[in-house]
Design a protein around this motif. Structure first.
Motif, PDB file in Angstrom:
ATOM      1  N   ILE A  17      53.177  29.675  -1.792  1.00 42.22           N
ATOM      2  CA  ILE A  17      53.018  28.216  -1.714  1.00 42.22           C
ATOM      3  C   ILE A  17      53.413  27.704  -0.329  1.00 42.22           C
ATOM      4  CG2 ILE A  17      53.976  26.025  -2.553  1.00 42.22           C
ATOM      5  CD1 ILE A  17      54.055  27.315  -5.355  1.00 42.22           C
ATOM      6  N   GLU A  18      54.498  28.236   0.198  1.00 40.07           N
ATOM      7  CA  GLU A  18      54.948  27.818   1.537  1.00 40.07           C
ATOM      8  C   GLU A  18      53.923  28.198   2.606  1.00 40.07           C
ATOM      9  OE1 GLU A  18      58.490  29.011   4.657  1.00 40.07           O
ATOM     10  OE2 GLU A  18      58.931  29.097   2.518  1.00 40.07           O
ATOM     11  N   LYS A  19      53.369  29.410   2.512  1.00 36.38           N
ATOM     12  CA  LYS A  19      52.372  29.853   3.488  1.00 36.38           C
ATOM     13  C   LYS A  19      51.102  29.012   3.398  1.00 36.38           C
ATOM     14  CE  LYS A  19      54.281  33.310   5.689  1.00 36.38           C
ATOM     15  NZ  LYS A  19      54.456  33.300   7.164  1.00 36.38           N
ATOM     16  N   LEU A  20      50.630  28.755   2.184  1.00 35.88           N
ATOM     17  CA  LEU A  20      49.431  27.940   2.011  1.00 35.88           C
ATOM     18  C   LEU A  20      49.664  26.527   2.526  1.00 35.88           C
ATOM     19  CD1 LEU A  20      48.246  29.025  -1.567  1.00 35.88           C
ATOM     20  CD2 LEU A  20      47.233  29.666   0.623  1.00 35.88           C
ATOM     21  N   SER A  21      50.811  25.971   2.193  1.00 36.25           N
ATOM     22  CA  SER A  21      51.123  24.599   2.599  1.00 36.25           C
ATOM     23  C   SER A  21      51.196  24.468   4.120  1.00 36.25           C
ATOM     24  CB  SER A  21      52.439  24.161   1.969  1.00 36.25           C
ATOM     25  OG  SER A  21      52.788  22.861   2.362  1.00 36.25           O
ATOM     26  N   SER A  22      51.847  25.428   4.775  1.00 38.98           N
ATOM     27  CA  SER A  22      51.997  25.366   6.234  1.00 38.98           C
ATOM     28  C   SER A  22      50.664  25.560   6.956  1.00 38.98           C
ATOM     29  CB  SER A  22      53.003  26.426   6.710  1.00 38.98           C
ATOM     30  OG  SER A  22      52.524  27.724   6.427  1.00 38.98           O
ATOM     31  N   ASN A  23      49.692  26.172   6.251  1.00 41.17           N
ATOM     32  CA  ASN A  23      48.356  26.356   6.831  1.00 41.17           C
ATOM     33  C   ASN A  23      47.337  25.357   6.292  1.00 41.17           C
ATOM     34  OD1 ASN A  23      48.202  29.009   8.602  1.00 41.17           O
ATOM     35  ND2 ASN A  23      49.565  29.478   6.902  1.00 41.17           N
ATOM     36  N   SER A  24      47.840  24.348   5.544  1.00 47.09           N
ATOM     37  CA  SER A  24      46.977  23.298   4.963  1.00 47.09           C
ATOM     38  C   SER A  24      45.837  23.888   4.138  1.00 47.09           C
ATOM     39  CB  SER A  24      46.422  22.384   6.073  1.00 47.09           C
ATOM     40  OG  SER A  24      47.462  21.773   6.787  1.00 47.09           O
ATOM     41  N   LYS A  25      46.176  24.883   3.332  1.00 47.57           N
ATOM     42  CA  LYS A  25      45.184  25.538   2.479  1.00 47.57           C
ATOM     43  C   LYS A  25      45.530  25.342   1.007  1.00 47.57           C
ATOM     44  CE  LYS A  25      43.642  29.028   5.795  1.00 47.57           C
ATOM     45  NZ  LYS A  25      43.405  30.466   6.049  1.00 47.57           N
ATOM     46  N   LYS A  26      44.497  25.454   0.163  1.00 45.48           N
ATOM     47  CA  LYS A  26      44.691  25.244  -1.269  1.00 45.48           C
ATOM     48  C   LYS A  26      44.113  26.405  -2.077  1.00 45.48           C
ATOM     49  CE  LYS A  26      45.378  20.320  -1.323  1.00 45.48           C
ATOM     50  NZ  LYS A  26      45.327  19.126  -2.192  1.00 45.48           N
ATOM     51  N   ILE A  27      44.591  26.491  -3.318  1.00 40.28           N
ATOM     52  CA  ILE A  27      44.174  27.576  -4.203  1.00 40.28           C
ATOM     53  C   ILE A  27      43.796  26.993  -5.563  1.00 40.28           C
ATOM     54  CG2 ILE A  27      46.524  28.027  -5.079  1.00 40.28           C
ATOM     55  CD1 ILE A  27      45.757  31.049  -4.961  1.00 40.28           C
ATOM     56  N   THR A  28      42.952  27.711  -6.297  1.00 37.41           N
ATOM     57  CA  THR A  28      42.608  27.320  -7.656  1.00 37.41           C
ATOM     58  C   THR A  28      42.415  28.575  -8.493  1.00 37.41           C
ATOM     59  OG1 THR A  28      41.194  25.879  -8.987  1.00 37.41           O
ATOM     60  CG2 THR A  28      40.092  27.250  -7.341  1.00 37.41           C
ATOM     61  N   PHE A  29      42.359  28.407  -9.807  1.00 35.00           N
ATOM     62  CA  PHE A  29      42.240  29.538 -10.717  1.00 35.00           C
ATOM     63  C   PHE A  29      41.169  29.268 -11.766  1.00 35.00           C
ATOM     64  CE2 PHE A  29      46.885  28.925  -9.842  1.00 35.00           C
ATOM     65  CZ  PHE A  29      46.977  29.871  -8.838  1.00 35.00           C
ATOM     66  N   ALA A  30      40.502  30.332 -12.185  1.00 37.10           N
ATOM     67  CA  ALA A  30      39.593  30.290 -13.337  1.00 37.10           C
ATOM     68  C   ALA A  30      40.059  31.398 -14.273  1.00 37.10           C
ATOM     69  CB  ALA A  30      38.148  30.502 -12.902  1.00 37.10           C
ATOM     70  N   GLU A  31      40.707  31.022 -15.355  1.00 37.74           N
ATOM     71  CA  GLU A  31      41.341  32.001 -16.232  1.00 37.74           C
ATOM     72  C   GLU A  31      40.672  32.040 -17.599  1.00 37.74           C
ATOM     73  OE1 GLU A  31      45.745  32.302 -15.953  1.00 37.74           O
ATOM     74  OE2 GLU A  31      45.587  30.368 -14.925  1.00 37.74           O
ATOM     75  N   GLU A  72      31.338  35.391 -10.373  1.00 37.75           N
ATOM     76  CA  GLU A  72      30.760  34.047 -10.519  1.00 37.75           C
ATOM     77  C   GLU A  72      31.827  33.017 -10.899  1.00 37.75           C
ATOM     78  OE1 GLU A  72      27.060  33.298 -12.267  1.00 37.75           O
ATOM     79  OE2 GLU A  72      26.153  34.432 -10.620  1.00 37.75           O
ATOM     80  N   MET A  73      32.838  33.442 -11.659  1.00 41.94           N
ATOM     81  CA  MET A  73      33.926  32.521 -12.021  1.00 41.94           C
ATOM     82  C   MET A  73      34.686  32.059 -10.788  1.00 41.94           C
ATOM     83  SD  MET A  73      35.409  34.349 -15.491  1.00 41.94           S
ATOM     84  CE  MET A  73      36.875  33.287 -15.622  1.00 41.94           C
ATOM     85  N   SER A  74      35.024  32.985  -9.895  1.00 40.44           N
ATOM     86  CA  SER A  74      35.762  32.605  -8.687  1.00 40.44           C
ATOM     87  C   SER A  74      34.899  31.742  -7.771  1.00 40.44           C
ATOM     88  CB  SER A  74      36.270  33.843  -7.936  1.00 40.44           C
ATOM     89  OG  SER A  74      35.203  34.623  -7.447  1.00 40.44           O
ATOM     90  N   ASP A  75      33.610  32.057  -7.710  1.00 37.12           N
ATOM     91  CA  ASP A  75      32.688  31.253  -6.892  1.00 37.12           C
ATOM     92  C   ASP A  75      32.588  29.838  -7.458  1.00 37.12           C
ATOM     93  OD1 ASP A  75      30.814  30.821  -4.811  1.00 37.12           O
ATOM     94  OD2 ASP A  75      29.167  31.133  -6.215  1.00 37.12           O
ATOM     95  N   GLY A  76      32.459  29.736  -8.777  1.00 42.37           N
ATOM     96  CA  GLY A  76      32.386  28.414  -9.403  1.00 42.37           C
ATOM     97  C   GLY A  76      33.661  27.619  -9.226  1.00 42.37           C
ATOM     98  N   ALA A  77      34.811  28.296  -9.293  1.00 43.45           N
ATOM     99  CA  ALA A  77      36.095  27.602  -9.130  1.00 43.45           C
ATOM    100  C   ALA A  77      36.240  27.042  -7.718  1.00 43.45           C
ATOM    101  CB  ALA A  77      37.239  28.558  -9.444  1.00 43.45           C
ATOM    102  N   ILE A  78      35.829  27.821  -6.724  1.00 40.54           N
ATOM    103  CA  ILE A  78      35.880  27.330  -5.334  1.00 40.54           C
ATOM    104  C   ILE A  78      34.953  26.135  -5.163  1.00 40.54           C
ATOM    105  CG2 ILE A  78      35.039  27.905  -3.014  1.00 40.54           C
ATOM    106  CD1 ILE A  78      37.105  29.744  -2.807  1.00 40.54           C
ATOM    107  N   ASN A  79      33.765  26.215  -5.730  1.00 38.54           N
ATOM    108  CA  ASN A  79      32.792  25.129  -5.572  1.00 38.54           C
ATOM    109  C   ASN A  79      33.251  23.834  -6.231  1.00 38.54           C
ATOM    110  OD1 ASN A  79      30.999  26.711  -4.097  1.00 38.54           O
ATOM    111  ND2 ASN A  79      29.929  27.436  -5.924  1.00 38.54           N
ATOM    112  N   VAL A  80      33.853  23.950  -7.407  1.00 40.21           N
ATOM    113  CA  VAL A  80      34.236  22.739  -8.133  1.00 40.21           C
ATOM    114  C   VAL A  80      35.527  22.126  -7.578  1.00 40.21           C
ATOM    115  CG1 VAL A  80      35.687  23.749  -9.975  1.00 40.21           C
ATOM    116  CG2 VAL A  80      34.257  21.760 -10.467  1.00 40.21           C
ATOM    117  N   SER A  81      36.358  22.935  -6.931  1.00 40.91           N
ATOM    118  CA  SER A  81      37.659  22.447  -6.450  1.00 40.91           C
ATOM    119  C   SER A  81      37.718  22.246  -4.950  1.00 40.91           C
ATOM    120  CB  SER A  81      38.760  23.440  -6.838  1.00 40.91           C
ATOM    121  OG  SER A  81      38.582  24.665  -6.130  1.00 40.91           O
ATOM    122  N   ALA A  89      38.689  24.454  -2.991  1.00 43.05           N
ATOM    123  CA  ALA A  89      39.891  25.146  -2.534  1.00 43.05           C
ATOM    124  C   ALA A  89      39.519  26.226  -1.525  1.00 43.05           C
ATOM    125  CB  ALA A  89      40.618  25.767  -3.726  1.00 43.05           C
ATOM    126  N   ASP A  90      40.534  26.782  -0.866  1.00 40.18           N
ATOM    127  CA  ASP A  90      40.306  27.843   0.114  1.00 40.18           C
ATOM    128  C   ASP A  90      40.337  29.229  -0.523  1.00 40.18           C
ATOM    129  OD1 ASP A  90      40.496  26.294   2.831  1.00 40.18           O
ATOM    130  OD2 ASP A  90      42.136  25.546   1.584  1.00 40.18           O
TER     131      ASP A  90
END
Length: 362
Positions: A211-225, A282-291, A293-294
């Motif tokens: 979280i600290e690394k992503l935040s300091s690089n202004s990047k975001k994450i998402t999940f498709a579970e 396809e799940m990870s691709d869809g999650a990036i597209n909808v969010s 996120a990086d």
């Protein structure tokens, strides 16, 4: 020295979140917890057990409730030939050397005992039995245990550091370090990082570090579970600062939602099944597209205890990780019950995230 924690009271047996909170708080302040023992209030064997413990060697933390706090004090006084006295509105043994609100420390022969009183919705009292050793935890990725032992043993001898190894999941090793001098641990970590620059994370909490690394690089994450049912999201959102890097995630248990929320192609689902390389990609691709996120992590599997087939037995899991530049998918098999398979899946997915962008995370 390992620590023996004794819980006295029904609530500590049946209230798992309270028990886990207490153990986390103790581990932050004291030696590594070794044995954990539970007693109900009505257990007639408690006195004899305490008598045995106070006539042995070691460190003890006794955790009890307000209802039983003075009763436990009486038992300890009987064992140690002492009397209770009133100190700061608490009845505690006269020989207690240090005391704070709802906590006191007692030394008897070769035993040091810290008695704590805590109930539901209370803040943890101060742990007075602190470790004399300095401790730290680091994590190493993509090395086997024997190789790590061979690399680290001479460094540990040089800096007088002791280490114990815990395998979190295949390719992820946790090292608990201890030393009587902080400088020794610091130098040990520094020397190890030089040898393993893209494999070592010098932090006790890997998710907090991510979280600290992503935040300091202004990047975001998402999940498709799917089979983990939001476990990744839970592991991230339980850490302070998660909102800086996680706008949200999707739990797509059914094929219908995989298609409608993540745009997984119906034909791919029919031809390959939900538990497959193609679907988690396809799940990870869809999650990036909808969010937008990086990074995205996708998980689909058969956690059990039923649902497996000869081709895809229980424990079969596919994990996908995607950045803006690349994506990777892996086919894995985990052993254990449903919850353990889910936990291993989430841990391995975190390891895959670190691997996909070593420049950012290492």
């Amino acid at each position: 020295m390992k620590l023996h924690v004794i819980f006295i009271g029904n609530k500590f047996i049946y209230n798992a979140p309270l028990k886990e909170y207490i153990l986390r708080s103790i581990e932050k302040e004291s030696d590594f917890v070794g044995d954990i023992t539970f007693f109900k209030e009505s257990d007639n064997s408690l006195f004899l057990y305490l008598e045995k413990e106070f006539n042995s060697k070691g460190n003890i933390i006794i955790v009890t409730s307000k209802q039983n706090f003075s009763t436990i004090g009486k038992l300890i006084c009987t064992v140690t030939s002492d009397n209770q006295v009133l100190q700061d509105f608490m009845l505690i043994p006269q020989k207690a050397s240090v005391f704070e609100e709802r906590s006191y420390l007692l030394e008897y022969n070769d035993v040091i005992a810290n008695v704590l009183q805590i109930d539901e919705n209370q803040k943890m009292p101060q742990v007075l039995l602190s470790s004399k050793d300095t401790k730290a935890t680091i994590h190493i990725f993509n090395e086997d245990i024997e190789t790590i032992k061979n690399i680290l043993t001479p460094i540990a001898q040089t800096y007088d550091v002791r280490f114990s190894i815990i395998l979190k999941v295949e390719g992820w090793i946790r090292l608990d370090l201890s030393s009587s001098k902080y400088g020794d641990i610091s130098n040990f970590i520094h020397a190890t990082k030089k040898l393993l620059p893209t494999k070592l994370i010098p932090s006790a909490n890997v998710i907090e570090y991510i979280i600290e690394k992503l935040s300091s690089n202004s990047k975001k994450i998402t999940f498709a579970e799917s089979c983990t049912g939001g476990l990744l999201s839970y592991y991230f959102t339980k850490v302070n600062g998660a909102s800086k890097v996680l706008d949200g995630s999707l739990i797509t248990y059914s094929n219908h939602l995989k298609e409608n929320w993540l745009a997984v192609d119906h034909k791919i689902l029919e031809e390959n099944g939900a538990v497959s390389f193609e679907v988690v990609s396809e799940m990870s691709d869809g999650a990036i597209n909808v969010s937008d996120a990086d990074y995205a992590i996708s998980i689909s599997g058969i956690a059990g205890d039923t649902g497996g087939t000869d081709l895809k037995p229980v424990g079969t899991v596919f994990i996908g990780v995607r950045s803006k530049d690349e994506h990777r998918e892996e086919h894995l098999h985990f052993n254990g019950d449903r919850n353990y398979v889910q936990h291993q899946s989430a841990m391995y997915a975190i390891k895959m995230l670190l691997d996909i962008d070593k420049k950012t995370f290492f």
